[in-house]
Write an enzyme that holds these catalytic residues in place. Structure first.
Site, short mmCIF file in Angstrom:
data_model
loop_
_atom_site.label_atom_id
_atom_site.label_comp_id
_atom_site.label_asym_id
_atom_site.label_seq_id
_atom_site.Cartn_x
_atom_site.Cartn_y
_atom_site.Cartn_z
N CYS A 93 0.82 -1.21 0.00
CA CYS A 93 0.00 0.00 0.00
C CYS A 93 0.85 1.26 0.00
O CYS A 93 0.40 2.33 -0.41
CB CYS A 93 -0.94 0.01 1.20
SG CYS A 93 -0.10 -0.02 2.80
N GLY A 132 -11.73 -7.24 6.02
CA GLY A 132 -10.52 -7.91 5.55
C GLY A 132 -10.14 -8.99 6.55
O GLY A 132 -10.74 -9.11 7.62
N ALA A 133 -9.12 -9.76 6.21
CA ALA A 133 -8.67 -10.82 7.12
C ALA A 133 -7.17 -11.01 7.02
O ALA A 133 -6.64 -12.05 7.41
CB ALA A 133 -9.39 -12.13 6.83
#
Length: 419
Positions: free
Chosen positions: A50, A187-188
């Site tokens: 990111c 998310g996970a």
């Protein structure tokens, strides 16, 4: 073969640019196989997170234009869209850059540990794709060793400062008591797991984890006494959320302005704190226009990470010293590769001389010479053969006044001054 880095990061490019250069995990292998087809590119790996996208390449020439053109074609962009944000390193600076990245010295949050795992993943993908050669493979291994040494010998990771920690700390500033709040994590992955851990340690009241794959959400939720839902169920539960933290690999926004607006109405406009840690973004930027929403992105978290950094800044100075040493070690290895062929040829020549001298000594024994005579013959043949060519070359150096070669010969053969 030289080595280079071409990329951009949170220091050189805003999120609007970074998210356009992200290589999704499912496309990374194919991108590598395409990259390695470029002329003069012998090895390749891609780190895409990111906060940064970087190409690491083993090259015959330091031609960055061919890589910039490749990125433009691969990501369907114009060069001028992203070229002003790029940085370019070669050889020693590439080595230093990779070491600093792996140690967290080039991260938005100084010393954050996640980047090392991301670099290991980049290495693994490139290894599986077959785009790594001897040089980049060795460089990645040395990078991991340097990072481990920095982590072991300094306090660079002693304070719990990360993007996830910064998000939770910001939530604590907005809500006096997290035990009364409900958080939805979307998310996970590792970032969401870390956020869940920090929220749990901060006594969050209720924790809901949403993910496209329900089983992954359920597995993570059970570790933190939370509740799991599928991503499709998110609209039904969004109104419960005082805190929303999202970090997925989706290429399209998961939460839009309309959906959040509906949730606010159901909450009777009770404020929502939202943190989008994903690149590309999971939450539409227009959500920030809503009156009762406090929306933050990874770039906004810069203002919340001042705490717990003093010890890391001190450790960073020592880390830089360690990196200086490790860079020199790798450069020593790299330089040694340039003479490997010469050493191999020298050894091969010596082996030929040995074989010839040994054969002559055995013939002498078979012809009736005594062992002492055969040994003398062997010693004389080896000595004469081994010193003949160097002696001729040194003599020629003297004739042509090549004093540099004469000095090099004295150093190479460690000759003592007979005078």
């Amino acid at each position: 073969m030289g080595i280079l880095t071409l990329g951009l990061n949170h220091n050189t490019a805003p999120i609007l640019i970074r998210e356009r250069l992200v290589f999704p995990t499912e496309r990374l292998k194919f991108a590598l196989l395409d990259l390695i087809k470029l002329p003069q590119i012998g090895e390749a790996a891609i780190l895409s997170t990111c906060n940064r996208t970087e190409l690491y390449c083993g090259v015959e020439t330091d031609n960055q234009d061919i890589l910039i053109d490749w990125i433009a074609q691969e990501q369907r962009l114009q060069r001028e869209d992203f070229q002003p944000y790029l940085y370019f390193h070669t050889d020693a600076e590439t080595i230093r850059h990779m070491f600093r990245v792996a140690c967290g010295l080039d991260s938005m949050i100084l010393g954050e540990p996640q980047i090392l795992g991301q670099m290991k993943s980049a290495y693994q993908v490139a290894a599986e794709a077959g785009t790594l050669g001897k040089t980049l493979s060795k460089l990645f291994q040395h990078t991991f060793t340097a990072a481990k040494k920095v982590r072991t010998d300094t306090a660079i990771g002693s304070s719990p400062v990360s993007v996830a920690f910064a998000a939770v700390r910001l939530a604590q500033r907005i809500f006096d008591d997290l035990s009364r709040q409900t958080a939805i994590l979307i998310g996970a992955g590792e970032t969401i797991e870390l956020t869940a851990r920090h929220l749990t340690e901060s006594k969050i009241g209720h924790l809901i984890i949403a993910n496209r794959t329900y089983d992954k959400a359920h597995t993570l939720a059970t570790h933190f006494n939370g509740f799991a839902i599928s991503l499709a169920e998110l609209p039904k539960h969004l109104a419960k959320a005082d805190i929303v933290v999202s970090s997925t690999a989706s290429q399209l926004p998961i939460l839009g302005k309309g959906g959040v607006e509906s949730a606010l109405k159901a909450r009777k406009h009770k404020p929502m704190f939202m943190v989008d840690l994903a690149v590309p973004r999971d939450i539409e930027p227009e959500v920030a226009q809503l009156r009762d929403v406090y929306l933050y992105t990874v770039d906004d978290l810069r203002n919340t990470i001042e705490e717990n950094l003093k010890s890391r800044q001190e450790a960073a100075k020592k880390a830089e010293e360690i990196i200086d040493t490790e860079v020199e070690h790798f450069l020593d290895w790299l330089r040694a590769q340039g003479v490997t062929a010469t050493i191999r040829d020298f050894r091969s020549q010596a082996q030929e001389i040995r074989a010839e001298a040994l054969n002559r000594a055995r013939q002498a024994l078979r012809s009736g010479k005594s062992p002492e005579e055969a040994l003398d013959l062997l010693a004389n043949l080896l000595t004469n053969k081994l010193i003949h060519i160097p002696s001729v070359q040194i003599k020629q150096a003297g004739i042509y006044e090549r004093h540099d070669l004469i000095a090099a010969a004295r150093e190479l053969f460690q000759l003592k001054d007979s005078s």
